[in-house]
Design a protein around this motif. Structure first.
Motif, PDB file in Angstrom:
ATOM      1  N   SER A 117     -17.060  -7.500  -7.993  1.00 19.78           N
ATOM      2  CA  SER A 117     -16.580  -8.658  -8.264  1.00 19.78           C
ATOM      3  C   SER A 117     -15.774  -9.842  -7.816  1.00 19.78           C
ATOM      4  O   SER A 117     -15.458 -11.007  -7.795  1.00 19.78           O
ATOM      5  CB  SER A 117     -18.143  -9.463  -8.537  1.00 19.78           C
ATOM      6  N   ASN A 118     -14.327  -8.929  -9.099  1.00 17.33           N
ATOM      7  CA  ASN A 118     -14.238  -9.719  -9.133  1.00 17.33           C
ATOM      8  C   ASN A 118     -12.173  -9.179  -9.333  1.00 17.33           C
ATOM      9  O   ASN A 118     -11.449  -9.556  -9.274  1.00 17.33           O
ATOM     10  CB  ASN A 118     -13.828 -10.274 -11.106  1.00 17.33           C
ATOM     11  N   ASP A 119     -12.535  -8.330  -7.887  1.00 18.15           N
ATOM     12  CA  ASP A 119     -11.422  -7.829  -7.770  1.00 18.15           C
ATOM     13  C   ASP A 119     -10.338  -8.648  -6.812  1.00 18.15           C
ATOM     14  O   ASP A 119     -10.928  -9.659  -6.219  1.00 18.15           O
ATOM     15  CB  ASP A 119     -11.707  -7.048  -7.034  1.00 18.15           C
ATOM     16  N   ARG A 120      -8.893  -8.812  -7.085  1.00 13.68           N
ATOM     17  CA  ARG A 120      -8.376  -9.588  -6.581  1.00 13.68           C
ATOM     18  C   ARG A 120      -7.168  -8.751  -5.170  1.00 13.68           C
ATOM     19  O   ARG A 120      -6.591  -9.447  -4.922  1.00 13.68           O
ATOM     20  CB  ARG A 120      -7.577 -10.373  -6.830  1.00 13.68           C
ATOM     21  N   THR A 121      -7.503  -8.026  -5.168  1.00 13.20           N
ATOM     22  CA  THR A 121      -6.634  -6.734  -3.949  1.00 13.20           C
ATOM     23  C   THR A 121      -8.017  -6.483  -2.414  1.00 13.20           C
ATOM     24  O   THR A 121      -8.810  -5.752  -3.018  1.00 13.20           O
ATOM     25  CB  THR A 121      -5.909  -5.713  -4.844  1.00 13.20           C
ATOM     26  N   PRO A 122      -6.842  -5.780  -1.596  1.00 14.01           N
ATOM     27  CA  PRO A 122      -7.891  -4.433  -0.686  1.00 14.01           C
ATOM     28  C   PRO A 122      -7.665  -3.785  -0.944  1.00 14.01           C
ATOM     29  O   PRO A 122      -7.343  -3.504  -1.871  1.00 14.01           O
ATOM     30  CB  PRO A 122      -6.569  -5.083   0.076  1.00 14.01           C
ATOM     31  N   PRO A 123      -9.037  -3.277  -0.967  1.00 11.46           N
ATOM     32  CA  PRO A 123     -10.177  -3.679   0.278  1.00 11.46           C
ATOM     33  C   PRO A 123     -11.096  -4.303  -0.453  1.00 11.46           C
ATOM     34  O   PRO A 123     -11.848  -5.191  -0.173  1.00 11.46           O
ATOM     35  CB  PRO A 123     -10.554  -2.599   0.546  1.00 11.46           C
TER      36      PRO A 123
ATOM     37  N   LEU B 273     -22.488 -12.353 -24.780  1.00  8.58           N
ATOM     38  CA  LEU B 273     -22.336 -11.295 -23.257  1.00  8.58           C
ATOM     39  C   LEU B 273     -21.831 -11.877 -22.177  1.00  8.58           C
ATOM     40  O   LEU B 273     -21.212 -10.954 -21.287  1.00  8.58           O
ATOM     41  CB  LEU B 273     -20.919 -10.701 -24.572  1.00  8.58           C
ATOM     42  N   PHE B 274     -23.416 -11.118 -21.616  1.00 13.29           N
ATOM     43  CA  PHE B 274     -23.664 -10.598 -20.122  1.00 13.29           C
ATOM     44  C   PHE B 274     -23.958 -12.046 -19.003  1.00 13.29           C
ATOM     45  O   PHE B 274     -24.030 -11.646 -18.079  1.00 13.29           O
ATOM     46  CB  PHE B 274     -25.316  -9.883 -20.307  1.00 13.29           C
ATOM     47  N   ASN B 275     -23.962 -12.847 -20.350  1.00 16.33           N
ATOM     48  CA  ASN B 275     -23.460 -14.302 -19.220  1.00 16.33           C
ATOM     49  C   ASN B 275     -22.204 -15.048 -19.217  1.00 16.33           C
ATOM     50  O   ASN B 275     -22.188 -15.919 -18.298  1.00 16.33           O
ATOM     51  CB  ASN B 275     -24.571 -15.493 -20.274  1.00 16.33           C
ATOM     52  N   TYR B 276     -21.652 -13.943 -18.443  1.00 14.98           N
ATOM     53  CA  TYR B 276     -19.906 -14.319 -19.497  1.00 14.98           C
ATOM     54  C   TYR B 276     -19.959 -14.718 -17.759  1.00 14.98           C
ATOM     55  O   TYR B 276     -20.328 -13.634 -17.125  1.00 14.98           O
ATOM     56  CB  TYR B 276     -19.028 -13.259 -19.297  1.00 14.98           C
ATOM     57  N   ASP B 277     -18.596 -15.580 -16.369  1.00 18.42           N
ATOM     58  CA  ASP B 277     -18.703 -15.155 -15.767  1.00 18.42           C
ATOM     59  C   ASP B 277     -18.769 -14.212 -14.778  1.00 18.42           C
ATOM     60  O   ASP B 277     -17.870 -13.611 -15.251  1.00 18.42           O
ATOM     61  CB  ASP B 277     -17.494 -16.558 -15.346  1.00 18.42           C
ATOM     62  N   ASN B 278     -19.509 -13.515 -14.228  1.00 19.38           N
ATOM     63  CA  ASN B 278     -19.528 -12.417 -13.438  1.00 19.38           C
ATOM     64  C   ASN B 278     -18.110 -12.497 -12.291  1.00 19.38           C
ATOM     65  O   ASN B 278     -17.206 -11.548 -11.896  1.00 19.38           O
ATOM     66  CB  ASN B 278     -20.152 -12.385 -12.226  1.00 19.38           C
TER      67      ASN B 278
ATOM     68  N   VAL C 184      -8.838 -12.524 -15.417  1.00 17.68           N
ATOM     69  CA  VAL C 184      -8.489 -12.160 -15.970  1.00 17.68           C
ATOM     70  C   VAL C 184      -8.443 -12.959 -17.273  1.00 17.68           C
ATOM     71  O   VAL C 184      -9.195 -13.874 -17.304  1.00 17.68           O
ATOM     72  CB  VAL C 184      -6.959 -12.283 -15.813  1.00 17.68           C
ATOM     73  N   LEU C 185      -7.755 -12.148 -18.710  1.00 19.66           N
ATOM     74  CA  LEU C 185      -8.350 -13.174 -19.997  1.00 19.66           C
ATOM     75  C   LEU C 185      -9.542 -13.830 -20.178  1.00 19.66           C
ATOM     76  O   LEU C 185      -9.498 -15.291 -19.715  1.00 19.66           O
ATOM     77  CB  LEU C 185      -7.107 -15.001 -19.334  1.00 19.66           C
ATOM     78  N   PRO C 186     -10.555 -13.514 -20.492  1.00 22.19           N
ATOM     79  CA  PRO C 186     -10.802 -12.302 -20.455  1.00 22.19           C
ATOM     80  C   PRO C 186     -12.071 -11.445 -19.137  1.00 22.19           C
ATOM     81  O   PRO C 186     -12.399 -12.489 -18.531  1.00 22.19           O
ATOM     82  CB  PRO C 186     -11.821 -11.656 -21.883  1.00 22.19           C
ATOM     83  N   ALA C 187     -11.504 -10.728 -18.468  1.00 21.25           N
ATOM     84  CA  ALA C 187     -12.489 -10.009 -17.225  1.00 21.25           C
ATOM     85  C   ALA C 187     -13.385  -9.539 -17.843  1.00 21.25           C
ATOM     86  O   ALA C 187     -13.725  -9.536 -18.514  1.00 21.25           O
ATOM     87  CB  ALA C 187     -11.408  -8.898 -17.500  1.00 21.25           C
TER      88      ALA C 187
ATOM     89  N   ARG D  86     -18.677  -4.350 -21.561  1.00 17.83           N
ATOM     90  CA  ARG D  86     -18.591  -4.033 -21.874  1.00 17.83           C
ATOM     91  C   ARG D  86     -18.762  -3.717 -23.805  1.00 17.83           C
ATOM     92  O   ARG D  86     -19.240  -2.574 -24.714  1.00 17.83           O
ATOM     93  CB  ARG D  86     -16.920  -3.045 -21.429  1.00 17.83           C
ATOM     94  N   GLU D  87     -18.326  -5.088 -23.538  1.00 24.37           N
ATOM     95  CA  GLU D  87     -18.473  -5.051 -25.441  1.00 24.37           C
ATOM     96  C   GLU D  87     -19.785  -5.189 -25.442  1.00 24.37           C
ATOM     97  O   GLU D  87     -20.731  -4.752 -26.778  1.00 24.37           O
ATOM     98  CB  GLU D  87     -17.938  -6.389 -25.499  1.00 24.37           C
ATOM     99  N   ALA D  88     -21.245  -5.881 -24.341  1.00 23.24           N
ATOM    100  CA  ALA D  88     -22.486  -6.317 -24.622  1.00 23.24           C
ATOM    101  C   ALA D  88     -22.860  -5.017 -24.353  1.00 23.24           C
ATOM    102  O   ALA D  88     -24.097  -4.598 -25.954  1.00 23.24           O
ATOM    103  CB  ALA D  88     -22.943  -7.067 -23.274  1.00 23.24           C
ATOM    104  N   LEU D  89     -22.613  -4.014 -23.985  1.00 28.51           N
ATOM    105  CA  LEU D  89     -22.928  -2.549 -23.108  1.00 28.51           C
ATOM    106  C   LEU D  89     -23.023  -2.330 -25.017  1.00 28.51           C
ATOM    107  O   LEU D  89     -23.981  -0.755 -25.368  1.00 28.51           O
ATOM    108  CB  LEU D  89     -22.741  -1.759 -22.868  1.00 28.51           C
ATOM    109  N   SER D  90     -22.062  -1.557 -26.049  1.00 27.96           N
ATOM    110  CA  SER D  90     -21.390  -1.629 -27.261  1.00 27.96           C
ATOM    111  C   SER D  90     -22.325  -1.931 -28.642  1.00 27.96           C
ATOM    112  O   SER D  90     -23.164  -1.594 -29.297  1.00 27.96           O
ATOM    113  CB  SER D  90     -19.996  -1.823 -27.926  1.00 27.96           C
ATOM    114  N   HIS D  91     -22.992  -3.418 -28.067  1.00 31.65           N
ATOM    115  CA  HIS D  91     -23.765  -4.026 -29.303  1.00 31.65           C
ATOM    116  C   HIS D  91     -25.279  -3.630 -29.024  1.00 31.65           C
ATOM    117  O   HIS D  91     -26.296  -3.065 -29.511  1.00 31.65           O
ATOM    118  CB  HIS D  91     -24.091  -5.435 -29.191  1.00 31.65           C
ATOM    119  N   LEU D  92     -25.772  -3.064 -27.622  1.00 28.74           N
ATOM    120  CA  LEU D  92     -26.583  -2.737 -27.234  1.00 28.74           C
ATOM    121  C   LEU D  92     -26.873  -0.895 -27.770  1.00 28.74           C
ATOM    122  O   LEU D  92     -27.953  -0.664 -28.103  1.00 28.74           O
ATOM    123  CB  LEU D  92     -27.008  -2.527 -25.238  1.00 28.74           C
ATOM    124  N   HIS D  93     -26.065  -0.059 -28.133  1.00 27.78           N
ATOM    125  CA  HIS D  93     -25.558   0.656 -28.148  1.00 27.78           C
ATOM    126  C   HIS D  93     -26.058   0.905 -30.076  1.00 27.78           C
ATOM    127  O   HIS D  93     -27.165   1.254 -30.375  1.00 27.78           O
ATOM    128  CB  HIS D  93     -24.033   1.684 -28.110  1.00 27.78           C
TER     129      HIS D  93
END
Length: 356
Positions: A104-110, A158-163, A167-170, A176-183
């Motif tokens: 969703s946040n990629d800026r390069t082809p494809p 953390l899951f509600n961060y902009d999708n 960058v800064l942060p991605a 992934r940080e949210a998933l670590s808290h779920l673990h």
């Protein structure tokens, strides 16, 4: 739309400059042009093949045997809530680690030319956000005066961060940080010396979560039906003679999804229902006693069957938007039909959990 057009213009300019540099690298004449053309064709075919591979939707997984469940309960017992939480983790990890990763946040082809998979990802993300919020506010708490779990309190925002942040942060780093808290949360569930980490499989908790799901499915159904621009009577204040709203309501409403956005809504619904299928299967395990007591297990299984029908392969090269009973199919209306049936069964199930 202007930002998208500007972005595509810049990408096109960069691509054109790259093509020109490739041509200049070859000797002049017919032979050099042929070599450069062949190289460009191979490059385009490679990008197209990579884009097709990255656009393939992940397969369903068994919630009782997911890698996340095995990892979190290795050497420990599977307790109430383990399957639901592990399924949430597995869906989140699939979102980030599927072929191509999070697009969703990629800026390069494809990736920048793909829109079906980013919309699918957003549908999954919305369901992940809803279940995480329900875990934090309801499923992990005994009553309204109880303390919230710190791991879930950290994961939910953390899951509600902009999708769409690259960058800064991605976006991926936040998720992934949210998933670590779920673990951390799921590992605490089976530790007897940690009584503050709980999962309460109660009928009222499940009913509250299904209320959120019901509204999500209702919204998706309405957006899908807007592919043909139906006119609806305004029923916002129906049933309450003293109700009011901030602005004067119109007697009827009509809205039609723009042609270029039809596939966006369709694939968002595909992603949302894909995630929801797994969550409901996990709920069937963790809430087994509640469902048996309320005689609601068969109804839940019917809801899952209706949602699984939304994951049938799309054989058409594009999402068609035929009119009603016209010659061509309308994929959005077919999807809306399955979702509406599942939503109707959800309403019945919520009534069972309340009065059954």
């Amino acid at each position: 739309m202007n930002k998208v057009a500007q972005m595509l213009k810049k990408v096109g300019a960069a691509f054109g400059a790259g093509c020109a540099s490739i041509f200049r690298a070859f000797p002049r004449g017919a032979k050099g042009v042929k070599l450069a053309s062949a190289l460009m064709l191979l490059l385009l075919l490679g990008l197209g093949g990579l884009g097709w591979y990255w656009s393939r939707e992940p397969l369903a997984f068994d919630v009782r045997a997911s890698p996340a469940l095995f990892k979190s309960t290795q050497g420990r017992n599977v307790v109430t809530g383990s399957v639901t939480t592990a399924t949430l983790i597995q869906v989140g990890e699939t979102l980030l680690d599927k072929p191509g990763g999070y697009l969703s946040n990629d800026r390069t082809p494809p990736s920048i030319f793909l829109d079906n998979m980013p919309n699918w990802e957003f549908g999954v993300l919305v369901q992940v956000r809803d279940l995480t919020r329900s875990l934090r506010n309801d499923l992990s708490r005994s009553r309204t005066q109880s303390l919230e779990n710190p791991s879930l309190a950290a994961a939910e925002p953390l899951f509600n961060y902009d999708n769409n942040s690259w960058v800064l942060p991605a976006s991926e780093s936040q998720y992934r940080e949210a998933l670590s808290h779920l673990h951390t949360y799921i590992q605490g569930l089976s530790q007897q010396q940690n009584p503050d980490t709980q999962f309460y499989a109660r009928a009222d908790n499940l009913r509250d979560y299904l209320t959120i799901v019901e509204k999500r499915l209702g919204g998706l159904s309405q957006r899908l039906s807007a592919s043909v621009g139906p006119t609806r009577v305004n029923i916002d204040l129906a049933g309450d003679p003293n109700a009011g709203q901030s602005t004067r309501p119109a007697v009827t409403r009509g809205h039609k999804t723009p042609w270029l956005e039809l596939d966006d809504v369709f694939y968002e619904a595909r992603g949302s229902t894909w995630a929801l299928i797994h969550f409901l299967k996990a709920i069937e395990v963790d809430f087994a006693d509640v469902l048996e007591d309320k005689n609601a297990k068969a109804l839940l299984q019917q809801i899952i069957l209706e949602l699984e029908a939304t994951q049938q392969p799309v054989w058409s090269p594009m999402i068609l938007n035929g009119n009603g009973f016209g010659f061509f199919a309308n994929h959005s209306l077919v999807m809306a039909s399955y979702i509406s049936r599942a939503n109707a069964a959800l309403i019945d199930m919520r009534a069972l959990l309340t009065d059954g």
